[in-house]
Design an enzyme around this catalytic site. Structure first.
Site, PDB file in Angstrom:
ATOM      1  N   TYR A 120       1.160  -1.216   0.061  1.00 51.71           N
ATOM      2  CA  TYR A 120       0.192  -0.207   0.200  1.00 51.71           C
ATOM      3  C   TYR A 120       0.758   1.491   0.026  1.00 51.71           C
ATOM      4  O   TYR A 120       0.575   1.915  -1.076  1.00 51.71           O
ATOM      5  CB  TYR A 120      -1.212  -0.135   1.056  1.00 51.71           C
ATOM      6  N   PRO A 145       1.048  14.587   3.072  1.00 52.45           N
ATOM      7  CA  PRO A 145       0.086  14.007   3.890  1.00 52.45           C
ATOM      8  C   PRO A 145      -0.420  12.505   3.349  1.00 52.45           C
ATOM      9  O   PRO A 145      -0.012  12.498   2.208  1.00 52.45           O
ATOM     10  CB  PRO A 145      -1.192  14.388   3.336  1.00 52.45           C
ATOM     11  N   SER A 186      -3.244  14.007   7.218  1.00 50.30           N
ATOM     12  CA  SER A 186      -4.096  13.680   6.353  1.00 50.30           C
ATOM     13  C   SER A 186      -5.894  13.159   6.630  1.00 50.30           C
ATOM     14  O   SER A 186      -6.211  12.947   8.121  1.00 50.30           O
ATOM     15  CB  SER A 186      -3.881  11.825   4.965  1.00 50.30           C
ATOM     16  N   GLN A 229      -5.068  17.862   5.277  1.00 55.02           N
ATOM     17  CA  GLN A 229      -5.222  17.862   3.769  1.00 55.02           C
ATOM     18  C   GLN A 229      -6.411  17.477   4.311  1.00 55.02           C
ATOM     19  O   GLN A 229      -6.983  16.375   4.785  1.00 55.02           O
ATOM     20  CB  GLN A 229      -3.995  16.573   3.486  1.00 55.02           C
ATOM     21  N   LEU A 230      -7.746  18.032   3.279  1.00 56.65           N
ATOM     22  CA  LEU A 230      -9.112  17.244   2.864  1.00 56.65           C
ATOM     23  C   LEU A 230      -9.308  16.371   1.512  1.00 56.65           C
ATOM     24  O   LEU A 230      -9.041  16.848   0.677  1.00 56.65           O
ATOM     25  CB  LEU A 230     -10.197  18.867   3.234  1.00 56.65           C
ATOM     26  N   TYR A 231     -10.183  15.696   2.508  1.00 56.31           N
ATOM     27  CA  TYR A 231     -10.844  15.145   1.254  1.00 56.31           C
ATOM     28  C   TYR A 231     -12.435  15.341   0.929  1.00 56.31           C
ATOM     29  O   TYR A 231     -12.738  14.865   1.742  1.00 56.31           O
ATOM     30  CB  TYR A 231     -11.270  13.735   1.405  1.00 56.31           C
ATOM     31  N   THR A 254      -7.461  18.391  -1.868  1.00 56.38           N
ATOM     32  CA  THR A 254      -6.855  16.958  -2.124  1.00 56.38           C
ATOM     33  C   THR A 254      -7.396  17.654  -3.741  1.00 56.38           C
ATOM     34  O   THR A 254      -8.905  16.402  -3.167  1.00 56.38           O
ATOM     35  CB  THR A 254      -6.288  16.292  -1.116  1.00 56.38           C
ATOM     36  N   LYS A 262      -4.229  20.973  -4.319  1.00 50.32           N
ATOM     37  CA  LYS A 262      -3.234  19.646  -3.966  1.00 50.32           C
ATOM     38  C   LYS A 262      -3.917  18.644  -5.224  1.00 50.32           C
ATOM     39  O   LYS A 262      -4.367  18.137  -4.901  1.00 50.32           O
ATOM     40  CB  LYS A 262      -2.665  19.352  -3.023  1.00 50.32           C
ATOM     41  N   HIS A 309       0.419  12.497  -6.228  1.00 48.77           N
ATOM     42  CA  HIS A 309      -0.309  12.270  -5.582  1.00 48.77           C
ATOM     43  C   HIS A 309       0.921  10.275  -5.574  1.00 48.77           C
ATOM     44  O   HIS A 309       0.531  10.107  -5.299  1.00 48.77           O
ATOM     45  CB  HIS A 309      -1.881  11.275  -5.934  1.00 48.77           C
ATOM     46  N   ARG A 357       0.356   7.525  -7.282  1.00 48.15           N
ATOM     47  CA  ARG A 357      -0.785   6.800  -7.213  1.00 48.15           C
ATOM     48  C   ARG A 357      -2.469   6.438  -7.667  1.00 48.15           C
ATOM     49  O   ARG A 357      -2.956   5.962  -7.571  1.00 48.15           O
ATOM     50  CB  ARG A 357      -1.050   7.108  -5.488  1.00 48.15           C
ATOM     51  N   ASP A 402       5.301  18.159  -5.070  1.00 50.91           N
ATOM     52  CA  ASP A 402       6.044  17.118  -4.834  1.00 50.91           C
ATOM     53  C   ASP A 402       6.037  15.178  -5.406  1.00 50.91           C
ATOM     54  O   ASP A 402       5.671  16.199  -5.956  1.00 50.91           O
ATOM     55  CB  ASP A 402       4.965  16.465  -3.068  1.00 50.91           C
ATOM     56  N   GLY A 455       8.434  12.377  -5.852  1.00 47.20           N
ATOM     57  CA  GLY A 455      10.006  11.748  -6.268  1.00 47.20           C
ATOM     58  C   GLY A 455      11.457  12.023  -5.637  1.00 47.20           C
ATOM     59  O   GLY A 455      12.201  12.097  -6.330  1.00 47.20           O
ATOM     60  N   GLY A 474       6.806  12.549   0.782  1.00 49.71           N
ATOM     61  CA  GLY A 474       6.220  11.018   0.595  1.00 49.71           C
ATOM     62  C   GLY A 474       6.828   9.863   1.555  1.00 49.71           C
ATOM     63  O   GLY A 474       6.762  10.484   3.587  1.00 49.71           O
TER      64      GLY A 474
HETATM   65  C1  LIG Z   1       0.951   5.660   1.636  1.00 50.13           C
HETATM   66  C2  LIG Z   1       0.380   7.156   1.050  1.00 50.13           C
HETATM   67  C3  LIG Z   1      -0.256   7.985   1.282  1.00 50.13           C
HETATM   68  C4  LIG Z   1      -0.959   8.518   1.101  1.00 50.13           C
HETATM   69  N1  LIG Z   1      -2.148   9.175   0.799  1.00 50.13           N
HETATM   70  C5  LIG Z   1      -2.028  10.611   0.808  1.00 50.13           C
HETATM   71  C6  LIG Z   1      -3.721  11.186   1.522  1.00 50.13           C
HETATM   72  O1  LIG Z   1      -4.361  10.539   2.509  1.00 50.13           O
HETATM   73  N2  LIG Z   1      -3.976  12.159   1.151  1.00 50.13           N
HETATM   74  C7  LIG Z   1      -3.378  12.614  -0.133  1.00 50.13           C
HETATM   75  O2  LIG Z   1      -3.755  14.756  -0.180  1.00 50.13           O
HETATM   76  N3  LIG Z   1      -2.016  12.304  -0.593  1.00 50.13           N
HETATM   77  C8  LIG Z   1      -1.729  11.110  -0.416  1.00 50.13           C
HETATM   78  N4  LIG Z   1      -0.296  10.733  -0.998  1.00 50.13           N
HETATM   79  C9  LIG Z   1       0.202  11.614  -1.568  1.00 50.13           C
HETATM   80  C10 LIG Z   1       1.794  12.530  -0.899  1.00 50.13           C
HETATM   81  O3  LIG Z   1       0.913  13.011  -0.607  1.00 50.13           O
HETATM   82  C11 LIG Z   1       2.084  12.995  -2.031  1.00 50.13           C
HETATM   83  O4  LIG Z   1       1.318  13.324  -3.127  1.00 50.13           O
HETATM   84  C12 LIG Z   1       3.466  11.670  -3.124  1.00 50.13           C
HETATM   85  O5  LIG Z   1       3.255  10.473  -1.889  1.00 50.13           O
HETATM   86  C13 LIG Z   1       4.183  12.386  -2.674  1.00 50.13           C
HETATM   87  O6  LIG Z   1       5.732  11.609  -3.386  1.00 50.13           O
HETATM   88  P1  LIG Z   1       6.751  10.810  -2.735  1.00 50.13           P
HETATM   89  O7  LIG Z   1       6.087   9.650  -1.673  1.00 50.13           O
HETATM   90  O8  LIG Z   1       7.452  10.417  -4.043  1.00 50.13           O
HETATM   91  O9  LIG Z   1       7.692  11.965  -2.006  1.00 50.13           O
HETATM   92  C14 LIG Z   1      -0.040   9.138   0.129  1.00 50.13           C
HETATM   93  C15 LIG Z   1       0.865   8.443  -0.272  1.00 50.13           C
HETATM   94  C16 LIG Z   1       1.646   7.544   0.012  1.00 50.13           C
HETATM   95  C17 LIG Z   1       2.975   7.138  -0.714  1.00 50.13           C
END
Ligand SMILES: Cc1cc2nc3c(=O)[nH]c(=O)nc-3n(C[C@H](O)[C@H](O)[C@H](O)COP(=O)(O)O)c2cc1C
Length: 355
Positions: A25, A78, A107, A129-131, A157, A227, A251, A254, A282, A284, A305
């Site tokens: 995950y 977040p 988050s 961070q708001l969904y 987001t 975001k 994200h 993702r 954000d 990488g 992240g």
């Molecule tokens: C495990 C995980 C959970 C995440 N959960 C959220 C979230 O709840 N809300 C959100 O806006 N972004 C979420 N993200 C995205 C991160 O905020 C961020 O955009 C991203 O991790 C940046 O990339 P990096 O992991 O390469 O630094 C999540 C990322 C990961 C890896």
């Protein structure tokens, strides 16, 4: 334990420690994970153009972001469900960010309440961070909770109207247990039950539009950062609809596989919104030199992240803080070697496209 010298060492160590379900995950990207890899490798397509003989005796990484004085332009992104990385989860992450001197972004899908996370680092600045939920009442009470607990900005987001298809998750079949509780979900569902992340995301509204951004920005009583912006066009719309800041983000690869690396999107966004609002990026960032590239291309700061999540998994608050320190120290060294005494000295001329 072998000495952990950089983010990649933490990533490897975390992979040894975590159970297969949570590991998949945390690590996953969408589809072929092309964008996930691109986010990291695109930084290698930019080269640094150091300037020399500039007296770099005193180098600072400090920077002000949306009025907050930070130890470095490095903010905690977040990330959901952090108690599945470490038993202390978001509470430990909050302590790490606070003692390092930066903002933690909590988050909506956190395994701790906004109040608990605030109490862990009462003096530190924090963002929420708001969904946006399908149920407006839930969204409203979540925002009120964040305001009451002293969060200083809302990071809205907007890149997740649907949950990205992450095949690693499908293969492990990991279900989020009903414990630890995700307070926002417990409020939305009445009670938590063991289910998939995909099911959780069905509570999030796919109907979100620019009108909602404007409404949230005018009602929140806090600055709103949008975001998940990928284009100059949407960056302009975000500013027109009241955003105080923009986070260029996919994200962490993702959501929609096939979108460009964020560092390649950043320049068009910065060019479109100019000096109107702070632009963050954000995705990488694994090295201090990556932060220099982001600053040179116009980012006010970066969010990280997975790197801090790996730190959390390895050693709780201490591990997450250590990762932030590693990135800060690499950044300080890179600034000095580029002839810059502070992030404010970095200009567009400090980078070039690699040939
Ligand atoms: C495990 C995980 C959970 C995440 N959960 C959220 C979230 O709840 N809300 C959100 O806006 N972004 C979420 N993200 C995205 C991160 O905020 C961020 O955009 C991203 O991790 C940046 O990339 P990096 O992991 O390469 O630094 C999540 C990322 C990961 C890896």
């Amino acid at each position: 334990m072998d000495e952990l010298l950089n983010v990649f060492d933490y990533e490897r160590r975390a992979a040894e420690l975590l159970q297969p379900g949570p590991l998949a995950y945390f690590a996953a990207g969408a589809g072929d994970e092309w964008t996930l890899r691109e986010n990291v490798s695109a930084y290698r397509r930019w080269t640094l153009r150091p300037r020399l003989l500039r007296d770099v005796t005193n180098v600072t990484t400090a920077r002000t972001v949306l009025g907050e004085d930070l130890a470095a332009p490095i903010i905690v992104a977040p990330m959901a469900y952090q108690r599945h990385a470490h038993p202390e989860g978001e509470v430990a992450m909050s302590r790490a960010a606070g003692s390092f001197g930066t903002i933690m972004t909590l988050s909506t899908m956190a395994t701790a309440s906004p109040a608990e996370v605030a109490a862990a680092a009462p003096d530190a600045p924090r963002w929420f961070q708001l969904y946006v939920f399908r149920d407006e009442g839930i969204t409203r009470s979540i925002v009120e909770g964040a305001v009451e607990s002293g969060y200083r900005a809302i990071v809205l987001t907007v890149d997740a109207p649907y949950f990205g298809r992450r095949e690693r998750d499908i293969r492990t079949g990991w279900l989020i247990p009903d414990e630890p509780v995700v307070p926002a979900l417990a409020a939305a569902l009445g009670a938590m039950s063991t289910t998939s992340v995909t099911e959780h995301f069905k509570l999030i509204s796919p109907a979100l539009s620019w009108r909602d951004v404007e409404r949230i920005a005018s009602q929140a009583r806090l600055p709103v950062l949008v975001k998940g912006i990928h284009t100059a066009e949407d960056a302009v719309l975000a500013v027109e609809h009241g955003a105080a800041g923009i986070v260029v983000s996919n994200h962490g690869g993702r959501q929609l596989d096939g979108v460009a690396a964020t560092i390649d999107t950043l320049p068009e966004v910065v060019e479109a919104v100019g000096e109107d609002v702070d632009v963050l990026v954000d995705g990488g960032i694994r090295r201090g030199v990556d932060v220099v590239v982001a600053l040179a291309l116009g980012a006010r700061a970066v969010l990280v992240g997975r790197p801090v999540l790996w730190g959390l998994a390895v050693d709780g608050a201490d591990g997450a803080e250590r990762v932030l320190e590693l990135l800060r120290d690499e950044l300080a060294l890179a600034l000095g070697l580029c002839g810059c005494c502070s992030p404010d000295d970095v200009t567009r001329a400090h980078v070039a496209r690699a040939v």
